[in-house]
Design an enzyme around this catalytic site. Structure first.
Site, short mmCIF file in Angstrom:
data_model
loop_
_atom_site.label_atom_id
_atom_site.label_comp_id
_atom_site.label_asym_id
_atom_site.label_seq_id
_atom_site.Cartn_x
_atom_site.Cartn_y
_atom_site.Cartn_z
N SER A 158 0.84 -1.19 0.00
CA SER A 158 0.00 0.00 0.00
C SER A 158 0.88 1.24 0.00
O SER A 158 2.00 1.22 0.52
CB SER A 158 -0.92 0.00 1.23
OG SER A 158 -1.85 1.05 1.16
N ASP A 159 0.37 2.29 -0.60
CA ASP A 159 1.09 3.56 -0.59
C ASP A 159 0.08 4.70 -0.66
O ASP A 159 -1.00 4.55 -1.24
CB ASP A 159 2.05 3.65 -1.78
CG ASP A 159 3.04 4.80 -1.59
OD1 ASP A 159 3.99 4.63 -0.80
OD2 ASP A 159 2.84 5.87 -2.19
N GLN A 160 0.46 5.82 -0.06
CA GLN A 160 -0.41 6.99 -0.09
C GLN A 160 0.38 8.20 -0.53
O GLN A 160 1.49 8.44 -0.04
CB GLN A 160 -1.02 7.24 1.28
CG GLN A 160 -2.03 8.38 1.29
CD GLN A 160 -2.62 8.59 2.66
OE1 GLN A 160 -1.97 9.14 3.54
NE2 GLN A 160 -3.85 8.14 2.87
#
Length: 197
Positions: free
Chosen positions: A72-74
């Site tokens: 996951s990445d934001q």
């Protein structure tokens, strides 16, 4: 097959993602992915978030082909520019001043991978910041110290007071791991949520 018979790995160093995944009450391991997070030339914030989520999952999945791996990445997007983790007070203050009264899109990308099977999605969250004085922003930063959060506004803590509104299909996306989407993907992969006692 029970959840304990399936191997699940969170490819992340984020304590926030670990805490979010714990809500689903599925056994999982955490492994730090070794991924260069430098944006590519001309890469949009959405492309960056999706690429990094997939790269994190792939970095761990290659050594654990039997496991389902979550990456996951934001990336916070202000008028098309990426706003990263500030790292210190001065940069956090500059970020909050820049975002004052503005709407920021938080691109929260998620990848679930096992071998050749892979699903990568993005859950955007539209956040509008209040027009607040430097004194208020400074008091917030000293109280919360959100220097490891993209955009410096920790919505699950005192940062919620900086915000005018949040628009999202998944309230956990803004914290860093979209659990509504993830729980659906995990069920499709054969995980039981909630697990039977």
């Amino acid at each position: 097959m029970s959840n304990s018979a399936k191997k699940l790995i969170l490819a992340s160093t984020s304590i926030y993602r670990r805490e979010l995944l714990e809500r689903l009450r599925i056994p999982f391991d955490v492994i730090s992915p070794k991924v260069d997070e430098t944006p590519l030339p001309g890469e949009s914030t959405l492309e960056l978030a999706l690429r990094l989520a997939k790269a994190k999952a792939a970095a761990v999945a290659k050594d654990h082909p039997e496991a389902w791996v979550i990456g996951s990445d934001q990336v916070a997007d202000l008028h098309g520019a990426a706003i990263g983790k500030p790292g210190n007070f001065e940069r956090a203050m500059a970020q909050l001043q820049l975002m004052r009264g503005a709407t920021v899109i938080f691109q929260s990308a998620l990848c679930l991978m096992k071998g050749d099977a892979e699903t990568t999605v993005n859950v955007p969250t539209e956040v509008t910041f209040r027009m607040l004085s430097d004194d208020v922003l400074e008091a917030y930063l000293h109280a919360e110290e959100p220097y490891d959060c993209a955009g410096s506004a920790k919505s699950e803590g005192l940062g919620i007071s900086l915000l005018e509104s949040i628009k999202s299909n998944d309230p956990t996306a803004l914290i860093g791991l979209p659990l509504i989407v993830l729980s659906g993907l995990l069920r499709e992969a054969g995980f039981v949520i909630p697990a039977k006692k």
